[in-house]
Design an enzyme around this catalytic site. Structure first.
Site, PDB file in Angstrom:
ATOM      1  N   SER A 185       0.860  -1.178   0.000  1.00 36.43           N
ATOM      2  CA  SER A 185       0.000   0.000   0.000  1.00 36.43           C
ATOM      3  C   SER A 185       0.897   1.229   0.000  1.00 36.43           C
ATOM      4  CB  SER A 185      -0.884  -0.005   1.242  1.00 36.43           C
ATOM      5  OG  SER A 185      -0.068   0.165   2.395  1.00 36.43           O
ATOM      6  N   LYS A 186       0.269   2.422  -0.032  1.00 38.26           N
ATOM      7  CA  LYS A 186       1.034   3.678  -0.067  1.00 38.26           C
ATOM      8  C   LYS A 186       2.080   3.740   1.056  1.00 38.26           C
ATOM      9  CE  LYS A 186      -0.995   6.664  -3.136  1.00 38.26           C
ATOM     10  NZ  LYS A 186      -1.730   5.737  -3.945  1.00 38.26           N
ATOM     11  N   ARG A 187       1.683   3.286   2.267  1.00 33.91           N
ATOM     12  CA  ARG A 187       2.620   3.434   3.391  1.00 33.91           C
ATOM     13  C   ARG A 187       3.843   2.521   3.223  1.00 33.91           C
ATOM     14  NH1 ARG A 187       1.713  -0.756   7.297  1.00 33.91           N
ATOM     15  NH2 ARG A 187      -0.073  -1.990   6.647  1.00 33.91           N
ATOM     16  N   HIS A 188       3.721   1.474   2.412  1.00 35.61           N
ATOM     17  CA  HIS A 188       4.865   0.580   2.179  1.00 35.61           C
ATOM     18  C   HIS A 188       5.786   1.088   1.083  1.00 35.61           C
ATOM     19  CE1 HIS A 188       1.891  -2.613   3.602  1.00 35.61           C
ATOM     20  NE2 HIS A 188       2.874  -2.666   4.478  1.00 35.61           N
ATOM     21  N   GLY A 189       5.272   1.942   0.233  1.00 38.80           N
ATOM     22  CA  GLY A 189       6.081   2.353  -0.923  1.00 38.80           C
ATOM     23  C   GLY A 189       5.397   2.087  -2.246  1.00 38.80           C
TER      24      GLY A 189
END
Length: 473
Positions: free
Chosen positions: A242-246
């Site tokens: 997801s966005k928070r992972h990259g």
């Protein structure tokens, strides 16, 4: 004679080229290059609500920045709708598809009934064998494929192995909507056939689509391309990326200061490996890559590994090339445009000269850009907090004594300035660090920098002495 390999990358222009898409493009590109074939680009823009020109432009720019070239012009799926309709109507003529006139209310009732009986919702085939003359007056039908009812559809996958789908689960899905627009499932098959694609390499979230698409290929009597469904990328915690992972667009990685070569090297290693090789050039990846070596399991994205790998690529790069890469990237970095305007020809030459010391201390182009501050700074330098703390009265006295030694130097280079400082250290009884630290702060405005004698050489006599004098005053 074996057929020429043709792969395709087929993104939907509903957003940027995200990191998972970039890896899919890379695997298609590497496989085509390895086999001496070509990669084509198709923009799957049939979803008119969500497709945008800006997203298409961002995808093309992202691929170009990564160096993932495609053959010919990008194909727009939307512009091929007439061809998709033609094939759907041909299937009706062949008796392999039929018009369905079920109303939205009837379809909803079917879904409700399936839910109540604990079955997955499936179309019940009510128009499969009915005569179209029974259609309600003025009704526009959708075209559905006649899926096989018994047995199974087998997908021979180069990564997942043989995957079997019971045909009872496939149902007679729609290939042309009642408004005359093709469905994604159908358009993809017609496009891949017409573009003579031999290998479909895509995410394993498309594996169930592969079975349905095989039904259309078989109905048309077309050869099914070889398929390879690659595992998705997960975050470091094992959850879907997801966005928070990259899961960002590749333009975000550019702005974070990653080299395209390093990003491609990192992406290639996500789910594919070649022995214990971690660091690879593009040429090595092309030479070693085979889709059969891709793992079945999901790969985990790890920023720390990407950053470390980027540092390795930067240090291995020729100084002039790395300088060009940095200057080309500056406009995309936070506050980079301002910095870019300061690199005239003499400053660029100083940067090439300073690069051996600079690149040892940086893992990204952002860090590298930050460390170039001293090369283009105008006097008097703006000191950071640590540099201010270093330059107390005692330190300024040291600078004054060193400056006097420097004045008398015949030659100005790293060796001559180091000899002068060591000589002063010996006669004054000061440790070398007690002299080097104030010098570094005065010359660069920072408490860390490349070797201080290299800095003196790169800045030259006049600029170095002027900066030291600014701090003495």
């Amino acid at each position: 004679m074996s057929e020429k390999v043709v792969t395709r990358f087929a993104p939907s222009p509903t957003g940027f080229l995200h990191i998972g898409g970039a890896r899919t493009a890379l695997f298609n590109w590497l496989y085509a290059k390895h086999a001496g074939g070509t990669m084509l680009l198709r923009i799957e823009d049939t979803d008119r609500e969500r497709s945008t020109e800006a997203a298409t432009a961002a995808i093309l720019e992202g691929l170009t920045w990564l160096g993932l070239t495609w053959e010919g012009e990008p194909v727009s799926q939307y512009q091929r709708a007439a061809r998709h309709r033609e094939v759907a109507e041909e299937l009706v003529r062949l008796g392999k598809a039929y018009y369905c006139y079920a109303t939205p209310a009837e379809l909803e009732a079917m879904r409700e009934k399936a839910r109540a009986e604990g079955r997955p919702p499936r179309y019940d085939g009510r128009w499969r064998d009915r005569d179209p003359s029974e259609a309600p007056a003025g009704a526009k039908g959708a075209i559905r494929i006649k899926a096989p009812i018994d047995g199974e559809t087998v997908v021979h996958d180069l990564v997942q192995g043989e995957v079997r789908f019971p045909n009872k689960d496939l149902d007679d899905f729609i290939i042309l909507r009642s408004d005359g627009n093709p469905t994604y499932m159908h358009a993809v098959v017609v496009d891949d056939h017409d573009m003579e694609v031999t290998h479909i390499i895509r995410g394993d979230d498309h594996l169930t689509n592969a079975a349905r698409q095989t039904v259309i290929y078989d109905a048309m009597g077309w050869q099914v391309p070889k398929m390879a469904h690659i595992p998705l990328i997960h975050g470091a915690d094992g959850a879907k990326l997801s966005k928070r992972h990259g899961a960002l667009g590749v333009e975000a990685y550019r702005a974070m200061g990653y080299l395209p070569e390093a990003l491609l090297n990192y992406l290639a290693r996500l789910g594919w490996s070649h022995g214990d090789d971690e660091v690879m050039s593009i040429e090595q990846m092309i030479s070693w890559f085979d889709i059969k070596d891709v793992n079945k399991g999901a790969a985990r994205f790890d920023f720390a590994k990407l950053e470390a790998l980027n540092g390795v690529h930067m240090r291995a790069m020729d100084d002039a090339r790395l300088t060009d890469a940095l200057l080309a990237t500056l406009p995309y970095l936070p506050e980079g445009e301002q910095l870019a305007s300061r690199f005239d020809e003499p400053a660029r030459d100083r940067l090439v000269k300073a690069m051996p010391g600079l690149k040892e201390r940086a893992k990204t182009l952002v860090e590298l850009a930050d460390n170039t501050y001293y090369l283009t700074a105008s006097r008097p330098l703006q000191l950071d907090e640590k540099a201010v703390a270093i330059l107390v009265a005692d330190a300024r006295a040291v600078l004054k004594a060193v400056a006097e030694r420097f004045q008398g130097l015949g030659e100005w280079n790293a060796q001559s300035t180091e000899a002068a400082v060591r000589d002063y250290a010996q006669t004054s009884g000061l440790k070398l660090g007690k002299i080097a630290q104030p010098l570094r702060a005065a010359l660069t405005g920072r408490s860390t920098s490349p070797g201080v004698f290299d800095v003196l050489e790169v800045l030259g006599r006049e600029e170095s002495l002027a900066r030291i004098q600014d701090q003495i005053d």
